[in-house]
Write a protein that holds these residues in place. Structure first.
Motif, short mmCIF file in Angstrom:
data_model
loop_
_atom_site.label_atom_id
_atom_site.label_comp_id
_atom_site.label_asym_id
_atom_site.label_seq_id
_atom_site.Cartn_x
_atom_site.Cartn_y
_atom_site.Cartn_z
N SER A 134 31.77 -8.01 15.47
CA SER A 134 30.58 -8.54 16.14
C SER A 134 29.75 -9.29 15.11
CB SER A 134 29.75 -7.40 16.76
OG SER A 134 29.32 -6.50 15.76
N GLY A 135 28.99 -10.24 15.58
CA GLY A 135 28.19 -11.01 14.64
C GLY A 135 27.46 -12.14 15.32
N ASP A 136 26.69 -12.83 14.53
CA ASP A 136 25.86 -13.92 15.02
C ASP A 136 26.46 -15.24 14.53
OD1 ASP A 136 23.93 -15.66 15.80
OD2 ASP A 136 22.30 -14.76 14.64
N ILE A 137 26.83 -16.11 15.47
CA ILE A 137 27.41 -17.40 15.10
C ILE A 137 26.42 -18.20 14.26
CG2 ILE A 137 26.61 -18.64 17.15
CD1 ILE A 137 30.04 -19.05 15.47
N ALA A 138 25.13 -17.94 14.41
CA ALA A 138 24.12 -18.65 13.64
C ALA A 138 24.24 -18.32 12.15
CB ALA A 138 22.71 -18.30 14.14
N ALA A 139 24.59 -17.07 11.83
CA ALA A 139 24.76 -16.67 10.43
C ALA A 139 25.95 -17.41 9.82
CB ALA A 139 24.96 -15.16 10.33
N LEU A 140 27.02 -17.55 10.60
CA LEU A 140 28.19 -18.29 10.12
C LEU A 140 27.83 -19.76 9.93
CD1 LEU A 140 31.19 -18.65 9.52
CD2 LEU A 140 31.61 -18.76 11.98
N ALA A 141 27.09 -20.32 10.87
CA ALA A 141 26.67 -21.72 10.77
C ALA A 141 25.83 -21.95 9.51
CB ALA A 141 25.88 -22.12 12.02
N THR A 142 24.94 -21.02 9.22
CA THR A 142 24.09 -21.14 8.04
C THR A 142 24.91 -21.09 6.76
OG1 THR A 142 22.18 -20.15 9.16
CG2 THR A 142 22.17 -20.10 6.76
N SER A 143 25.85 -20.15 6.67
CA SER A 143 26.64 -20.03 5.45
C SER A 143 27.54 -21.24 5.25
CB SER A 143 27.47 -18.74 5.47
OG SER A 143 28.45 -18.77 6.50
N PHE A 144 28.13 -21.77 6.33
CA PHE A 144 28.98 -22.95 6.20
C PHE A 144 28.14 -24.18 5.86
CE2 PHE A 144 31.51 -26.57 7.75
CZ PHE A 144 32.69 -26.33 7.06
N GLY A 145 26.94 -24.25 6.42
CA GLY A 145 26.03 -25.35 6.10
C GLY A 145 25.63 -25.35 4.63
N ARG A 146 25.37 -24.16 4.09
CA ARG A 146 24.99 -24.07 2.68
C ARG A 146 26.17 -24.38 1.77
NH1 ARG A 146 20.05 -22.89 2.38
NH2 ARG A 146 18.94 -21.54 3.85
N LEU A 147 27.38 -23.98 2.18
CA LEU A 147 28.58 -24.33 1.42
C LEU A 147 28.73 -25.85 1.36
CD1 LEU A 147 32.08 -22.68 1.75
CD2 LEU A 147 31.85 -25.15 1.96
N THR A 148 28.55 -26.51 2.49
CA THR A 148 28.66 -27.98 2.56
C THR A 148 27.60 -28.64 1.71
OG1 THR A 148 29.51 -27.78 4.82
CG2 THR A 148 28.74 -29.96 4.12
N MET A 149 26.37 -28.12 1.79
CA MET A 149 25.26 -28.69 1.02
C MET A 149 25.55 -28.59 -0.48
SD MET A 149 21.19 -27.67 1.10
CE MET A 149 21.42 -26.04 0.37
N LYS A 150 26.11 -27.47 -0.92
CA LYS A 150 26.38 -27.28 -2.34
C LYS A 150 27.46 -28.24 -2.83
CE LYS A 150 25.39 -25.04 -6.09
NZ LYS A 150 24.07 -25.22 -6.71
N LEU A 151 28.45 -28.54 -1.98
CA LEU A 151 29.49 -29.49 -2.36
C LEU A 151 28.94 -30.91 -2.45
CD1 LEU A 151 32.49 -28.24 -0.19
CD2 LEU A 151 32.33 -28.17 -2.68
N MET A 152 27.95 -31.21 -1.61
CA MET A 152 27.40 -32.57 -1.56
C MET A 152 26.23 -32.79 -2.50
SD MET A 152 27.64 -33.23 2.59
CE MET A 152 27.19 -34.98 2.50
N ASP A 153 25.60 -31.70 -2.94
CA ASP A 153 24.44 -31.82 -3.81
C ASP A 153 24.40 -30.65 -4.79
OD1 ASP A 153 21.97 -32.17 -5.01
OD2 ASP A 153 21.03 -32.92 -3.18
N LYS A 154 24.91 -30.83 -5.98
CA LYS A 154 25.00 -29.77 -6.98
C LYS A 154 23.63 -29.31 -7.47
CE LYS A 154 29.38 -31.70 -8.64
NZ LYS A 154 30.29 -30.66 -8.18
N GLU A 155 22.61 -30.13 -7.28
CA GLU A 155 21.27 -29.80 -7.76
C GLU A 155 20.55 -28.81 -6.85
OE1 GLU A 155 18.95 -33.30 -8.72
OE2 GLU A 155 20.78 -34.43 -9.17
#
Length: 205
Positions: A134-155
């Motif tokens: 069980s879980g919240d799809i929003a939590a998954l969306a947030t973690s994947f979004g942050r992963l993407t952001m880190k790949l696109m902006d190292k700062e």
């Protein structure tokens, strides 16, 4: 986590880690039921002397964390290949996430640390035992979004609010994908995004 070498095949390495706690048996049952090209393969499971289990899995030489710490940014075909393989199944992070969601499993702590890359340019999600029924799809969306952001902006630190300091480094398609991830996270729609036409696994060196 420890890296070990097989006595029968000296050139073949594996990763070994332990799983313990009150829910260890349930977590072991989860990883025994899961097999997918975009999930790290668990080879053997042993009961250990301490209460818990030792899990031997395929060796993945690096993670996205190393890529984020490198001074050179991934190019757009590489970024496309990484994210596509992460989201889907035989197609990586999105593919792997779609497979887990189809199994009613939620990966709430996806990060650059537990997404691995091997020498064959395959991107695989590790630590599958951390998935929950069980879980919240929003939590998954947030973690994947942050992963993407880190790949696109190292700062940007992973805990920062969503955004890119230098959006001019990326094409309109890449920016549109990033926006889609953080605003309307839908795995099937993301996999059909035009940005993924750029994916080229051979370029993921």
């Amino acid at each position: 986590m420890v890296i070990i070498t097989s006595r029968n095949a000296p050139c073949q390495s594996f990763m070994i880690h332990t799983i313990s706690g009150s829910d260890a048996k349930e977590r072991i049952q989860t990883i025994r039921q899961l097999r997918h090209p975009n999930l790290t393969e668990n080879v053997e499971v042993y009961t250990s002397s301490d209460p818990g289990y030792s899990v031997i899995s395929e060796f993945m030489p690096t993670s996205l964390l190393h890529l984020c710490r490198a001074p050179i940014y991934p190019n757009e075909p590489q970024l496309s290949s990484i994210l596509y393989q992460s989201l889907l199944i035989p197609l990586k992070v999105l593919t792997g996430l779609e497979f887990l969601l189809n199994c009613s499993l939620y990966y709430k702590r996806l990060s650059c640390v537990n997404v691995f890359v091997n020498f064959a340019s395959e991107v695989k999600i590790g630590d599958i035992e951390n998935c929950r029924r069980s879980g919240d799809i929003a939590a998954l969306a947030t973690s994947f979004g942050r992963l993407t952001m880190k790949l696109m902006d190292k700062e940007r630190v992973e805990t920062a609010s969503f955004g890119l300091k230098h959006p001019n480094r990326w094409s309109n398609e890449a920016i549109n994908l990033f926006t889609s991830i953080i605003i309307t996270f839908n795995v099937k729609k993301l996999l059909a995004h035009a940005f993924f036409l750029k994916k080229n696994q051979e370029k993921l060196v």
